[in-house]
Design an enzyme around this catalytic site. Structure first.
Site, PDB file in Angstrom:
ATOM      1  N   CYS A  37      -4.460  16.076   5.425  1.00  8.47           N
ATOM      2  CA  CYS A  37      -3.522  16.395   5.764  1.00  8.47           C
ATOM      3  C   CYS A  37      -3.219  18.216   5.534  1.00  8.47           C
ATOM      4  O   CYS A  37      -3.580  18.583   5.567  1.00  8.47           O
ATOM      5  CB  CYS A  37      -2.771  15.672   5.665  1.00  8.47           C
ATOM      6  SG  CYS A  37      -2.021  14.823   4.479  1.00  8.47           S
ATOM      7  N   GLU A  38      -1.723  18.023   4.749  1.00 11.81           N
ATOM      8  CA  GLU A  38      -1.410  19.141   4.679  1.00 11.81           C
ATOM      9  C   GLU A  38      -1.661  19.122   2.988  1.00 11.81           C
ATOM     10  O   GLU A  38      -2.750  20.063   2.210  1.00 11.81           O
ATOM     11  CB  GLU A  38      -0.108  19.576   4.825  1.00 11.81           C
ATOM     12  CG  GLU A  38       0.999  20.975   4.060  1.00 11.81           C
ATOM     13  CD  GLU A  38      -0.148  22.241   5.313  1.00 11.81           C
ATOM     14  OE1 GLU A  38       0.101  23.277   4.126  1.00 11.81           O
ATOM     15  OE2 GLU A  38      -0.083  21.897   6.612  1.00 11.81           O
TER      16      GLU A  38
END
Length: 132
Positions: free
Chosen positions: A94-95
């Site tokens: 993800c981030e």
């Protein structure tokens, strides 16, 4: 009389939290794949499935080459799509890691071998690797 007891209790709680955090970090470290390791696998004839578990808007702004976007909250409802990827080993990112960890737990419960991209997309970008 109660102040020393309260102070000792606070110290004990902090110590338990630190030990638990260190143990969790040790376990998580074994489930990581570095950006360099992943790019090497991507360039082979049999790369792992790569899941970007960010939002569709984040995915559209740039993602790891070949990654499929399934938002982390939708993983359990879209396991048929994961199965269609026809890979037993899956790399998630993800981030910054929180959403990928949740997705990893869901996928492992479904029987998949899951690795999390070390540094997630932030680490990928900072390594100067290609973005689609």
């Amino acid at each position: 009389m109660f102040r020393p007891l309260r102070r000792n209790l606070i110290i004990l709680v902090i110590a338990i939290a630190l030990v638990t955090s260190l143990a969790a970090n040790q376990l998580a470290a074994s489930d990581l794949i570095t950006p360099d390791e992943l790019i090497t696998l991507i360039e082979t004839d049999s790369p792992p499935a790569i899941l970007d578990v960010r939002t569709p808007a984040e995915y559209a702004e740039g993602h790891v080459p070949g990654a499929v976007n399934i938002h982390f909250r939708e993983i359990s409802n879209r396991l048929d799509e994961v199965a269609a990827l026809d890979q037993q080993k899956i790399v998630v990112y993800c981030e910054r890691g929180i959403r990928a960890s949740i997705a990893e737990t869901t996928l492992e419960a479904a029987g998949y071998e899951v690795l999390q991209l070390e540094g997630d997309i932030v680490g990928w970008r900072s390594s100067g690797l290609p973005i689609e």
